[in-house]
Scaffold this motif. Structure first.
Motif, PDB file in Angstrom:
ATOM      1  N   CYS B  50       0.835  -1.209   0.000  1.00  0.00           N
ATOM      2  CA  CYS B  50       0.000   0.000   0.000  1.00  0.00           C
ATOM      3  C   CYS B  50       0.861   1.247   0.000  1.00  0.00           C
ATOM      4  CB  CYS B  50      -0.899   0.011   1.226  1.00  0.00           C
ATOM      5  SG  CYS B  50      -2.181  -1.223   1.173  1.00  0.00           S
ATOM      6  N   LEU B  51       1.901   1.268   0.857  1.00  0.00           N
ATOM      7  CA  LEU B  51       2.729   2.479   0.943  1.00  0.00           C
ATOM      8  C   LEU B  51       3.414   2.753  -0.388  1.00  0.00           C
ATOM      9  CD1 LEU B  51       4.327   2.227   4.490  1.00  0.00           C
ATOM     10  CD2 LEU B  51       2.267   3.410   3.785  1.00  0.00           C
ATOM     11  N   ASN B  52       3.916   1.711  -1.030  1.00  0.00           N
ATOM     12  CA  ASN B  52       4.550   1.905  -2.334  1.00  0.00           C
ATOM     13  C   ASN B  52       3.549   2.419  -3.358  1.00  0.00           C
ATOM     14  OD1 ASN B  52       7.370   1.301  -2.205  1.00  0.00           O
ATOM     15  ND2 ASN B  52       6.788  -0.789  -1.644  1.00  0.00           N
ATOM     16  N   ALA B  53       2.304   1.932  -3.247  1.00  0.00           N
ATOM     17  CA  ALA B  53       1.280   2.407  -4.183  1.00  0.00           C
ATOM     18  C   ALA B  53       0.966   3.870  -3.925  1.00  0.00           C
ATOM     19  CB  ALA B  53       0.026   1.559  -4.032  1.00  0.00           C
ATOM     20  N   PHE B  54       0.910   4.264  -2.641  1.00  0.00           N
ATOM     21  CA  PHE B  54       0.659   5.678  -2.341  1.00  0.00           C
ATOM     22  C   PHE B  54       1.761   6.546  -2.929  1.00  0.00           C
ATOM     23  CE2 PHE B  54      -1.528   4.145   1.758  1.00  0.00           C
ATOM     24  CZ  PHE B  54      -2.739   4.047   1.101  1.00  0.00           C
ATOM     25  N   LYS B  55       2.976   6.049  -2.809  1.00  0.00           N
ATOM     26  CA  LYS B  55       4.086   6.832  -3.350  1.00  0.00           C
ATOM     27  C   LYS B  55       3.973   6.913  -4.870  1.00  0.00           C
ATOM     28  CE  LYS B  55       8.915   7.754  -2.803  1.00  0.00           C
ATOM     29  NZ  LYS B  55      10.216   7.304  -2.332  1.00  0.00           N
ATOM     30  N   ALA B  56       3.613   5.789  -5.481  1.00  0.00           N
ATOM     31  CA  ALA B  56       3.478   5.784  -6.935  1.00  0.00           C
ATOM     32  C   ALA B  56       2.337   6.700  -7.375  1.00  0.00           C
ATOM     33  CB  ALA B  56       3.230   4.365  -7.420  1.00  0.00           C
ATOM     34  N   ALA B  57       1.338   6.865  -6.512  1.00  0.00           N
ATOM     35  CA  ALA B  57       0.214   7.740  -6.860  1.00  0.00           C
ATOM     36  C   ALA B  57       0.535   9.207  -6.629  1.00  0.00           C
ATOM     37  CB  ALA B  57      -1.012   7.336  -6.049  1.00  0.00           C
ATOM     38  N   ILE B 108       5.340  -4.425  12.478  1.00  0.00           N
ATOM     39  CA  ILE B 108       4.954  -4.121  11.099  1.00  0.00           C
ATOM     40  C   ILE B 108       6.216  -3.741  10.340  1.00  0.00           C
ATOM     41  CG2 ILE B 108       2.596  -3.424  11.625  1.00  0.00           C
ATOM     42  CD1 ILE B 108       3.501  -0.544  11.486  1.00  0.00           C
ATOM     43  N   PRO B 109       6.204  -3.872   9.011  1.00  0.00           N
ATOM     44  CA  PRO B 109       7.406  -3.496   8.261  1.00  0.00           C
ATOM     45  C   PRO B 109       7.659  -1.994   8.324  1.00  0.00           C
ATOM     46  CG  PRO B 109       5.706  -4.380   6.803  1.00  0.00           C
ATOM     47  CD  PRO B 109       5.179  -4.501   8.159  1.00  0.00           C
ATOM     48  N   SER B 110       8.910  -1.645   8.298  1.00  0.00           N
ATOM     49  CA  SER B 110       9.283  -0.236   8.381  1.00  0.00           C
ATOM     50  C   SER B 110       9.005   0.478   7.069  1.00  0.00           C
ATOM     51  CB  SER B 110      10.760  -0.139   8.715  1.00  0.00           C
ATOM     52  OG  SER B 110      11.221   1.154   8.468  1.00  0.00           O
ATOM     53  N   ALA B 111       8.627   1.752   7.167  1.00  0.00           N
ATOM     54  CA  ALA B 111       8.376   2.543   5.958  1.00  0.00           C
ATOM     55  C   ALA B 111       9.628   3.248   5.472  1.00  0.00           C
ATOM     56  CB  ALA B 111       7.277   3.569   6.232  1.00  0.00           C
ATOM     57  N   THR B 112      10.764   2.987   6.124  1.00  0.00           N
ATOM     58  CA  THR B 112      11.976   3.718   5.722  1.00  0.00           C
ATOM     59  C   THR B 112      12.411   3.364   4.312  1.00  0.00           C
ATOM     60  OG1 THR B 112      13.162   2.036   6.949  1.00  0.00           O
ATOM     61  CG2 THR B 112      13.008   4.197   7.955  1.00  0.00           C
ATOM     62  N   SER B 113      12.021   2.159   3.821  1.00  0.00           N
ATOM     63  CA  SER B 113      12.417   1.826   2.450  1.00  0.00           C
ATOM     64  C   SER B 113      11.616   2.637   1.439  1.00  0.00           C
ATOM     65  CB  SER B 113      12.229   0.330   2.209  1.00  0.00           C
ATOM     66  OG  SER B 113      10.881  -0.006   2.440  1.00  0.00           O
ATOM     67  N   VAL B 114      10.464   3.149   1.858  1.00  0.00           N
ATOM     68  CA  VAL B 114       9.639   3.950   0.943  1.00  0.00           C
ATOM     69  C   VAL B 114       9.966   5.435   1.095  1.00  0.00           C
ATOM     70  CG1 VAL B 114       7.306   4.333   0.135  1.00  0.00           C
ATOM     71  CG2 VAL B 114       7.877   2.200   1.311  1.00  0.00           C
ATOM     72  N   TRP B 115       9.826   5.945   2.321  1.00  0.00           N
ATOM     73  CA  TRP B 115      10.209   7.332   2.602  1.00  0.00           C
ATOM     74  C   TRP B 115      11.277   7.278   3.681  1.00  0.00           C
ATOM     75  CZ3 TRP B 115       4.900   6.016   2.904  1.00  0.00           C
ATOM     76  CH2 TRP B 115       4.127   6.473   1.836  1.00  0.00           C
ATOM     77  N   PHE B 116      12.460   7.751   3.419  1.00  0.00           N
ATOM     78  CA  PHE B 116      13.512   7.616   4.428  1.00  0.00           C
ATOM     79  C   PHE B 116      13.220   8.479   5.655  1.00  0.00           C
ATOM     80  CE2 PHE B 116      17.683   8.143   6.369  1.00  0.00           C
ATOM     81  CZ  PHE B 116      17.934   6.797   6.591  1.00  0.00           C
ATOM     82  N   GLY B 117      12.403   9.506   5.474  1.00  0.00           N
ATOM     83  CA  GLY B 117      12.048  10.365   6.602  1.00  0.00           C
ATOM     84  C   GLY B 117      11.302   9.649   7.711  1.00  0.00           C
ATOM     85  N   ALA B 118      10.897   8.419   7.481  1.00  0.00           N
ATOM     86  CA  ALA B 118      10.180   7.683   8.519  1.00  0.00           C
ATOM     87  C   ALA B 118      11.097   7.259   9.663  1.00  0.00           C
ATOM     88  CB  ALA B 118       9.520   6.452   7.918  1.00  0.00           C
TER      89      ALA B 118
END
Ligand code: SF4
Lengths: 200, 176
Positions: B50-57, B108-118
């Motif tokens: 989902c997070l990757n999809a949000f980023k792609a959107a 839960i998996p970390s969101a740092t791979s999507v947004w490093f600011g996490a």
């Protein structure tokens, strides 16, 4: 006795005790260590700045190295993560040294009755003068320094003997009454129960 | 500025919605609207997808990451809610993405791979709620001391603590 000798000697020679001479010097050249952790620190700065001018009372030399200070001014709330730092800085200051607890937070925890804020630094380290207020006016801080000067002049000794007697903790009990209240509440007591006295 | 955005945003958010449905086939997305803010609740099993999809959107910035403890909060079934506040820097569009989480498995998996600011945001969430982010590059407490035992923003933690603020040696005047 001393006054009679003083009269005979005239204005050229003063007789005093070593204790009084040392205390006079110490009281009039207090070097503060500004341990300003919160909003009270702003008032502390204002006290030292030109309008209130702490240097009129001989204690304007703020030093940020504890080894050069003899007056710790704790201005602001001290949290549980900061208290070991505070104690360490206090222990690093050379003798003789004094402590002013400035503001409601440093004295009692103030409005911050939470898990993180120490409920008064005097529970864990000695305090000589308390300054109430949130924040205290600069005049109040100046008053506290004058009071501390009186305290040093009236009881100070040259080798700081007066401190040697203070071997007991001087603040309120470290025992947490709130914890007791919580334990009792967990066991079914209610605070609004008339017969229930939370402390005893 | 305000007038400009009210005209253009509804259509923009509709395109984002349809884009996300395209990107995430088979994932349940619950949309809601409150005072002009768009929220979406997604299933916890599909977090990284989902997070990757949000980023792609187009949501290329994570403005905030936080959590809510819903214990004793009305009639909700879930204990924790992890909230991702997202921003599309180009269009100024914002999205609040939420996910529910329950004990005992709070990993839960970390969101740092999507947004490093996490990075720090996740450490703070761990600090306060005890939610563990797997795959985080430097996972430890952020604000509280490392040896702190509890997670203070959980609703079952007493506001006055469990005696942590009283647990220090006393320095007496004679020994200092
Ligand atoms: S006593 Fe008031 S002014 Fe001083 S640190 Fe506490 S809240 Fe700030």
């Amino acid at each position: 006795m001393a006054t009679q000798i003083n009269k005979q000697l005239g204005d050229n020679i003063f007789l005093t005790t070593l204790d009084a001479a040392a205390s006079w010097g110490r009281a009039n050249s207090l070097w503060p260590m500004p341990f300003a952790t919160a909003c009270c620190g702003i008032e502390l700065m204002s006290t030292a700045a030109s309008k209130h001018d702490l240097s009129r009372f001989g204690s304007e030399v703020m030093r940020f190295s504890p080894r050069q200070c003899d007056l710790m001014i704790v201005a602001g709330r001290v949290v549980m993560k900061m208290l070991p730092v505070l104690q360490r800085i206090w222990l690093q200051m050379p003798e003789p040294k004094w402590c002013i607890s400035m503001g409601a937070c440093a004295c009692t925890g103030g409005v911050f009755d939470t898990y993180a804020v120490v409920q008064g630094i005097d529970r864990f380290m000695p305090v000589d003068v308390y300054v109430p207020g949130c924040p205290p006016r600069p005049e109040q801080l100046i008053r506290s320094i004058l009071d501390l000067q009186d305290k040093i002049k009236s009881g100070g000794t040259v080798n700081a003997r007066e401190f040697k007697l203070r071997i007991l903790p001087e603040g309120p009990s470290r025992f947490d009454e709130d914890e007791l209240i919580r334990i009792r509440e967990r066991n079914g007591f209610k605070l609004d129960d008339q017969k229930y006295d939370p402390v005893h | 500025m305000a007038n400009e955005t009210t005209d253009s945003k509804p259509s923009e958010i509709e395109t984002v919605k349809s884009r996300l449905v395209e990107l995430l086939p088979g994932v349940g997305l619950e949309w809601s609207e409150f005072r002009g803010q768009t929220r979406v609740v997604f299933a916890s099993g599909e977090l990284l997808r989902c997070l990757n999809a949000f980023k792609a959107a187009g949501f290329d910035q994570l403005t905030d990451l936080t959590a809510v403890d819903l214990l004793e909060y009305g009639n909700v079934d879930d204990r924790f809610e992890v909230v991702y506040c997202l921003l599309n820097v180009d269009s100024g569009l914002r999205l609040i993405a939420k996910m529910h989480l329950n004990e005992p498995d709070l990993t839960i998996p970390s969101a740092t791979s999507v947004w490093f600011g996490a990075d720090w945001l996740e450490r703070e969430v761990y600090d306060m709620y005890g939610i563990v982010f797997a795959g985080h590059p430097n996972f430890k407490r952020l604000l509280l001391p490392d040896d702190f035992q509890s997670f203070p923003l959980r609703k079952d933690y007493p506001v006055k603590g469990r005696g942590e603020r009283h647990n220090f040696p006393i320095v007496t005047r004679a020994e200092s």
